[in-house]
Write an enzyme that holds these catalytic residues in place. Sequence first.
Site, PDB file in Angstrom:
ATOM      1  N   HIS A 122       0.826  -1.213  -0.178  1.00 14.22           N
ATOM      2  CA  HIS A 122       0.020   0.040   0.078  1.00 14.22           C
ATOM      3  C   HIS A 122       0.786   1.184  -0.032  1.00 14.22           C
ATOM      4  CE1 HIS A 122      -3.674  -2.165   0.322  1.00 14.22           C
ATOM      5  NE2 HIS A 122      -3.480  -2.814   1.689  1.00 14.22           N
ATOM      6  N   ASP A 159      -2.570 -10.627  -2.232  1.00 15.93           N
ATOM      7  CA  ASP A 159      -3.207 -10.429  -1.252  1.00 15.93           C
ATOM      8  C   ASP A 159      -4.549  -9.904  -1.230  1.00 15.93           C
ATOM      9  OD1 ASP A 159      -1.928  -8.781   1.745  1.00 15.93           O
ATOM     10  OD2 ASP A 159      -3.758  -7.913   0.929  1.00 15.93           O
ATOM     11  N   HIS A 161      -6.145  -7.401  -0.579  1.00 13.74           N
ATOM     12  CA  HIS A 161      -6.297  -6.038  -0.739  1.00 13.74           C
ATOM     13  C   HIS A 161      -5.753  -5.487  -1.995  1.00 13.74           C
ATOM     14  CE1 HIS A 161      -6.617  -6.323   3.692  1.00 13.74           C
ATOM     15  NE2 HIS A 161      -7.722  -5.822   3.655  1.00 13.74           N
ATOM     16  N   ASP A 246      -4.601 -12.977   3.331  1.00 11.46           N
ATOM     17  CA  ASP A 246      -5.753 -12.520   4.142  1.00 11.46           C
ATOM     18  C   ASP A 246      -7.129 -12.679   3.189  1.00 11.46           C
ATOM     19  OD1 ASP A 246      -4.629 -10.794   2.294  1.00 11.46           O
ATOM     20  OD2 ASP A 246      -4.699  -9.059   3.493  1.00 11.46           O
TER      21      ASP A 246
HETATM   22 ZN   LIG Z   1      -4.003  -7.394   2.650  1.00  6.66          ZN
END
Ligand SMILES: [Zn+2]
Length: 332
Positions: A122, A159, A161, A246
């Site tokens: 991120h 991931d 996200h 995740d």
């Molecule tokens: Zn994540």
Amino acid sequence: MRFGFNDTCLEHDPGPRHPENPDRLRAIQEHLQDHQGVEYVNPPPATEADVLTVHDDDYVEELRAFIDDGGGNWDPDTVATETTWDAALASAGLSKWVAEEAMAGATGHETAFALGRPPGHHATPDDAMGFCFFNNVAIASQHALDETAAERVAILDWDVHHGNGIQDIFYDRGDVLYISIHEDGLYPGTGHVDEIGDGVGRGATLNVPLPAGSGDPEYDATLQQLVRPALEEFDPDLLLVSAGFDAHRHDPISRMHVSTEGYGLLTQRVRAVTDAIGAELGFVLEGGYGLDTLADGVGVVHEVFEGRSVVTPTDPVQNDVEALFDEIRGAR
Ligand SMILES: [Zn+2]
């Protein structure tokens, strides 16, 4: 596998109630004790010069001053302490090491996996966010391009996200292909189908925002129908996997249904395609917040490189996912 590990990564501690805490690495290490063929390597930290290959000077200076001042909440999710600077450099150093090992030909049992934290995907050129400070995989990718024979690097980010930071860093670049498979609508809200890159980078960003509830059949179909053709077309010298765990069905912060076995299947698919196109391969840890499922996920990736064969899911792929794939193909 060969796991990059640095105790300094344990020292970044945003507090016991923060999901991204040192227990994540401890759980992985404890779990790997039961596995054959695990080797640990302790590579050096990244330098500030490495960080500056993908981050802006002003941001790096501001972050260093913030941490020197004792840290605190950079944003509501992203907490720095006075040890975060060294941990973030250590984490980026592990990622760099993975790129170097892969480009030096580490395959099979020797395949490199960076077990670092804080995670990185991120972190944008000019900001920390989403538990991330330095963009580990982006630093490693740029390092591979600058310092090894690699001329094209692909990143597969599984991931749950969207890795907005990796996307931002390489959005207008034609030498880095960024592929993200993530849960639609989840943090940070980016990663739409029509985000495909810009300028010479047009087509070198591929976003697959799967609907909540997607599991092994949908992820496998994504690998087979979208990721594999994209990698064959791009023909990278190196593929780095931004490996978050995740999307696991028991992870506390997503609604995806990937099983532990599913991560093994993803690994097997990735390995098959890199073998087929002659790309080197390495893994870098991102998220994963259920301690058991995170440790199991890393364990099954390792097992695939130790010869475990993985079962292919037999459940049908959800109809809306096939429609999404058509939309993604149409946008490119
Ligand atoms: Zn994540």
